[in-house]
Write a protein that holds these residues in place. Structure first.
Motif, PDB file in Angstrom:
ATOM      1  N   GLU A 289       0.981  -1.145   0.128  1.00  0.00           N
ATOM      2  CA  GLU A 289       0.217  -0.130  -0.169  1.00  0.00           C
ATOM      3  C   GLU A 289       0.774   1.556   0.106  1.00  0.00           C
ATOM      4  OE1 GLU A 289      -2.253  -0.705   3.163  1.00  0.00           O
ATOM      5  OE2 GLU A 289      -3.810  -2.089   2.258  1.00  0.00           O
ATOM      6  N   LYS A 290       2.025   1.299   0.584  1.00  0.00           N
ATOM      7  CA  LYS A 290       2.941   2.218   0.679  1.00  0.00           C
ATOM      8  C   LYS A 290       3.577   2.572  -0.889  1.00  0.00           C
ATOM      9  CE  LYS A 290       3.870   1.086   5.254  1.00  0.00           C
ATOM     10  NZ  LYS A 290       4.618   0.653   6.363  1.00  0.00           N
ATOM     11  N   THR A 291       3.720   1.577  -1.477  1.00  0.00           N
ATOM     12  CA  THR A 291       4.554   1.786  -2.730  1.00  0.00           C
ATOM     13  C   THR A 291       3.172   2.231  -3.969  1.00  0.00           C
ATOM     14  OG1 THR A 291       3.687  -0.592  -3.622  1.00  0.00           O
ATOM     15  CG2 THR A 291       5.817  -0.419  -2.164  1.00  0.00           C
ATOM     16  N   LYS A 292       2.160   1.848  -3.528  1.00  0.00           N
ATOM     17  CA  LYS A 292       1.053   2.080  -4.701  1.00  0.00           C
ATOM     18  C   LYS A 292       1.186   1.401  -5.934  1.00  0.00           C
ATOM     19  CE  LYS A 292       0.416   6.798  -2.586  1.00  0.00           C
ATOM     20  NZ  LYS A 292      -0.796   6.309  -1.537  1.00  0.00           N
ATOM     21  N   ASN A 331      -9.766  -4.120  -0.187  1.00  0.00           N
ATOM     22  CA  ASN A 331      -9.428  -2.785   0.392  1.00  0.00           C
ATOM     23  C   ASN A 331      -8.088  -2.273   0.074  1.00  0.00           C
ATOM     24  OD1 ASN A 331     -11.768  -2.677   2.093  1.00  0.00           O
ATOM     25  ND2 ASN A 331     -10.778  -4.213   3.484  1.00  0.00           N
ATOM     26  N   TYR A 332      -7.573  -2.999  -1.047  1.00  0.00           N
ATOM     27  CA  TYR A 332      -6.316  -2.412  -1.407  1.00  0.00           C
ATOM     28  C   TYR A 332      -6.653  -1.458  -2.405  1.00  0.00           C
ATOM     29  CZ  TYR A 332      -1.484  -2.342  -3.859  1.00  0.00           C
ATOM     30  OH  TYR A 332      -0.408  -2.162  -4.181  1.00  0.00           O
ATOM     31  N   ALA A 333      -5.856  -0.151  -2.377  1.00  0.00           N
ATOM     32  CA  ALA A 333      -6.208   0.940  -3.209  1.00  0.00           C
ATOM     33  C   ALA A 333      -5.807   0.779  -4.715  1.00  0.00           C
ATOM     34  CB  ALA A 333      -5.713   2.048  -2.595  1.00  0.00           C
ATOM     35  N   GLY A 334      -4.990  -0.050  -4.947  1.00  0.00           N
ATOM     36  CA  GLY A 334      -4.338  -0.193  -6.325  1.00  0.00           C
ATOM     37  C   GLY A 334      -4.739  -1.067  -7.244  1.00  0.00           C
TER      38      GLY A 334
END
Length: 442
Positions: A289-292, A331-334
């Motif tokens: 999630e931090k790498t997007k 829930n993963y934004a990418g």
């Protein structure tokens, strides 16, 4: 990090502010001037755009700098406290603990309460909100309050700055995560271009739609306000025989949209021990999630396969595991891409939640011919006995198979000091591919 004549004025402020709070709290000094927090333009650490745009109030900025303090000015808290301890006793209200390797004082939630609130109940409640799960800091994985030891007050927990943001504040960039047990994923890249990829026309249209989401998805969700109605992220299933371009397509999507693509090593995620698979996936997604970046689960059947009929406790737990995986992936934004040889191997609960189901069929004759024509290097010619039209028509090979044949033929040219790829070299390569697949070459 930019340089300044007076290094770290933002941390000089923290030093003065801590002295101010100690003087007012323990020495009852009145009419002291409250130190002024310098603006971002005077900070020497790198302030990323997400912080600048967040419009943090003064208390939130102080909390951020306090948490970052051990990373930049490791001696600061100890220096101020030792100076004050020469004339008085201990300061238990100040909180703080010693680390295992770090010899300085590490700030805790109590330290934040002392600096920002004192005995003011409303201000103390505000500090709790700043360290809560719904605050900007937690939602963006910037800083958090570590769990306190069992039975101790919540605010005894350490203030933890994420490693990624610590690096970003100090260097202005975040290193790409390295392959590890906590992040079992390899960064995959390609030197190929879209023009090198041969896909079925319908497949090609769907891939362009995926590229469209990566490019414009955030605008749709946040600038247009659709985040209230749509779930974050995008989930796609790539299904089709091996060698039909699933991995290459994922790599090209990343290349042309500026996103890193991480291929997940499922052997390090899936565990036979109860609870371990969920734990491994949680660690993976927390870092991702931090790498997007784009997550690519190859041979995803091992992790997202069909649930079974419940015959015993193990089956019941396995089904719960799939449900958990479904929730976390949603829930993963990418972009999450699951790849499988067969669509029917994937649990229907996942299928229903995919925004795109992309079929990579076995290439037709015309597609095979395109692949053959693009496959050979420009530095080597084809002998006049090579008729690619006939080869493409007669031998049903995937794109991956064809590239294996070309590699074999190229090595034969080099080994035998030839100048051209002959028909026999290609036939020998095809024979090897047929044997690997258990097929008989006619």
């Amino acid at each position: 990090m930019k340089q300044s004549k007076d290094q770290f004025p933002e941390f000089q402020f923290i030093e003065k502010y801590l002295q101010y709070r100690l003087d007012t709290q323990f020495y009852a000094k009145n009419n002291l001037t409250v130190p002024e927090l310098p603006g971002y333009s005077k900070w020497t650490i790198h302030v990323p755009p997400i912080i600048r745009k967040a419009r943090l109030n003064k208390a939130e900025k102080i909390l951020l700098l306090l948490t970052l303090c051990p990373q930049v000015q490791s001696h600061l808290l100890d220096t101020v406290i030792q100076e004050k301890l020469t004339s008085t006793g201990d300061f238990p209200q100040l909180g703080g603990i010693r680390g295992k390797n770090f010899r300085g004082l590490l700030p805790t939630g109590q330290t934040a309460l002392f600096l920002l609130a004192g005995n003011d109940l409303k201000k103390r409640q505000a500090v709790y909100r700043y360290l809560g799960p719904d605050h900007f800091f937690a939602k963006n994985h910037i800083l958090r309050l570590e769990d306190a030891p069992d039975g101790e007050p919540k605010m005894c927990g350490k203030l933890i700055l994420s490693a990624e943001y610590a690096e970003l504040f100090l260097t202005g960039r975040i290193s790409k995560p390295a392959f590890s047990m906590k992040f079992p994923a390899q960064l995959i890249e390609t030197h190929m271009e879209w023009s090198d990829l041969v896909l079925n026309p319908e497949t090609n249209v769907q891939i362009k739609e995926l590229q469209m989401w990566i490019t414009h998805g955030n605008t749709l969700l946040y600038d247009w306000g659709m985040y209230k109605k749509l779930k974050p992220g995008y989930r796609a299933l790539f299904h089709g025989p091996p060698g039909t371009g699933k991995t290459l397509t994922a790599s090209l999507l990343g290349k042309y949209t500026g996103k890193d693509v991480y291929k997940i090593d499922l052997s390090m995620v899936v565990s036979k021990f109860i609870g371990e698979t969920e734990k491994n996936l949680a660690n993976l997604l927390a870092t991702a999630e931090k790498t997007k970046g784009i997550l690519f689960f190859d041979e995803a059947d091992a992790l997202f396969g069909k649930r079974t009929n419940v015959r015993d406790a193990h089956d019941k737990y396995a089904n719960q595991e799939v449900s958990y995986l479904l929730q976390r992936i949603e829930n993963y934004a990418g972009l999450v891409i699951l790849a499988s040889n067969l669509k029917t191997n994937i649990d229907e609960a996942f299928i229903r939640r995919f925004q795109a189901i992309v079929h990579f069929p076995f290439p037709s004759f015309s597609e095979r011919l395109q692949i053959w024509r693009k496959a050979f290097p420009e530095k080597v010619g084809l002998h006049k006995d090579v008729v690619l039209d006939q080869i493409a028509r007669k031998y049903e090979l995937s794109g991956g198979d064809i590239m294996n044949v070309v590699q074999y033929a190229g090595l034969r040219v080099l080994a035998e000091n030839k100048k051209e790829v002959t028909h026999q070299f290609i036939m020998d390569g095809i024979q090897r591919e047929y044997q690997k697949g258990g097929r008989i070459m006619r």
